[in-house]
Design an enzyme around this catalytic site. Structure first.
Site, short mmCIF file in Angstrom:
data_model
loop_
_atom_site.label_atom_id
_atom_site.label_comp_id
_atom_site.label_asym_id
_atom_site.label_seq_id
_atom_site.Cartn_x
_atom_site.Cartn_y
_atom_site.Cartn_z
N ASP A 99 0.85 -1.33 -0.18
CA ASP A 99 -0.08 0.17 0.05
C ASP A 99 0.69 1.27 0.20
OD1 ASP A 99 -2.41 -1.39 -0.08
OD2 ASP A 99 -2.95 -0.78 1.95
N HIS A 141 -5.79 8.70 6.07
CA HIS A 141 -5.15 7.64 6.84
C HIS A 141 -3.84 7.69 7.59
CE1 HIS A 141 -8.58 5.37 5.42
NE2 HIS A 141 -8.17 5.36 3.95
N GLY A 149 -2.54 3.03 4.08
CA GLY A 149 -3.54 3.43 3.28
C GLY A 149 -3.45 4.50 2.25
N HIS A 180 -13.59 5.04 2.79
CA HIS A 180 -13.03 4.34 3.90
C HIS A 180 -13.02 5.37 5.12
CE1 HIS A 180 -11.18 2.89 0.08
NE2 HIS A 180 -10.95 1.74 0.88
N TYR A 306 -10.93 5.31 -7.10
CA TYR A 306 -9.88 4.48 -7.96
C TYR A 306 -10.41 3.85 -9.27
CZ TYR A 306 -8.05 4.90 -3.28
OH TYR A 306 -7.69 5.43 -2.29
ZN LIG Z 1 -11.18 5.57 0.28
#
Ligand SMILES: [Zn+2]
Length: 387
Positions: A99, A141, A149, A180, A306
């Site tokens: 990640d 994150h 993240g 998220h 994404y």
């Molecule tokens: Zn996200």
């Protein structure tokens, strides 16, 4: 807030072509290129060339500000990683993972992303702009002492902390629309009543970062100032709208912030390859519009997203809303989908409506109702609101 205000006072779009070309690698889902796709789409739809819109080239954040949140030992390793060097102890800090790969120049890139967020925020606080958007920011994150993240430096926390220490009595609402949970931001302000943290996200039972349960409501003086709304996979525009309306407007009105920082992640969309929420950009726009009605000053940040093309469309629509401008495609019917390939529905930025059905829908709605009831019971009283 009428259209005359932003068009009189100004808006800021943070953009760097160079930064959008930074590459996390062919297999990495995070594509900074989303920013240039958004910029191009905004140009094409006539929502960038207006006299009140200023395009701001992000400058490097003063590294001295990093320790407002980040741990010095972590920063040292991050700088080393940014020179392309890998050491085993970096792994304990989340560096060198799938990640968060060790990438040459990632420290400098992250500093510029954060610099963009800070400068945009300064424009809002100085009254030189009413709204701003940094599609290269929003790393919710990143933790104090480790990366995770896809996030290395938490531009959100640093910039909010910086404002709080400089302006006394400041109240900031952070509304996280990314799919998220905004775990890094939550961790920073968990005990701080100056920041009202609200996150709508896919439940931690099915998605990273596995946190953001509705029972996480803050601690000490910050109790009641952290609000989490976990959503079931399959949550659609309708369920999302219900949950949002029941919780966000009453809490924000009661809190009465000076500024809203909104994470406009576009990974809640049905087409997103990493998540299981099923929104369209119609539901997304509805939320952005609602946020704009709650506070005159809004700083939007990119965050996740994404599906490259649909993210660009979402952000283009958000930018149009923030500026009270209707997107108009002057090439409609001529070049159609050529520019953005087959993913783009020809001639329109707007998604077709979609609603979940059957058991998936029932479960999403049932959970939505349960979470709303719980928040109204546990959190509303902290803000003088009744259930
Ligand atoms: Zn996200």
């Amino acid at each position: 807030m009428g259209s005359a205000d932003v068009q009189k006072i100004g808006s800021i779009f943070v953009y760097s072509d160079e930064m959008s070309r930074f590459d996390f690698g062919p297999d990495h889902p995070f594509k900074p290129e989303r920013a240039s796709k958004t910029y191009e789409l905004c140009m094409r739809y006539g929502i960038m060339n207006h006299p009140w819109i200023r395009i701001l080239e992000p400058r490097t954040l003063d590294p001295a500000l990093l320790t407002l949140f980040h741990d010095a030992a972590y920063l040292k390793l991050l700088r080393e990683a940014s020179r392309g060097r890998f050491r085993l102890e970096m792994l304990e800090r989340g560096l060198g993972t799938a990640d968060n790969p060790v990438l040459s120049g990632i420290y400098e890139w992250s500093l510029r992303a954060a610099g963009g967020t800070r400068e945009a925020m300064k424009y809002l606080l100085d009254g030189r702009a009413l709204v701003a958007f940094n599609p290269l920011g929003g790393f919710h994150h990143a933790m104090a002492a480790h990366a995770e993240g896809f996030c290395y430096i938490n531009d959100i926390v640093i910039c909010i902390e910086d404002v709080l220490r400089r302006v006394s009595g400041m109240k900031i609402a952070f509304i996280d629309l990314d799919a998220h949970h905004g775990n890094g931001v939550q961790s920073a302000f968990y005990k701080d009543p100056r920041v009202l943290f609200i996150s709508l996200h896919e439940t931690g039972r099915t998605l990273y970062p596995w946190s953001g349960n509705e029972t996480e409501i803050g601690e000490g003086e910050g109790r009641g100032f952290t609000v989490n709304m976990p959503l079931e996979p399959g949550t659609d525009d309708e369920v999302y709208g219900f949950v949002f309306d029941a919780v966000v407007p009453p809490l924000i009105r009661a809190f009465s912030p000076d500024l809203i920082v909104a994470l406009l992640g576009a990974d809640t969309l049905i087409s997103d390859p990493l998540t299981h929420l099923k929104l369209t950009n119609n539901g997304y726009q509805r939320a952005v519009r609602a946020i704009m009605g709650l506070c005159p000053k809004v700083l939007g940040l990119g965050g996740g997203g994404y599906d490259l093309y649909r993210t660009a469309r979402c952000w283009t629509l958000a930018w149009a809303l923030l500026n009270h401008v209707e997107p108009m495609d002057e090439f409609a019917g001529l070049v159609g989908g050529m520019m953005f390939g087959p993913e783009m529905e020809v001639g329109s930025l707007y998604d077709h409506p979609y609603l979940s059905k059957g058991e998936v829908k029932e479960k999403a709605l049932e959970e939505g109702r349960r979470v709303v009831a719980r928040i109204q019971k546990e959190i509303f009283p902290f803000h003088g609101l009744r259930e």
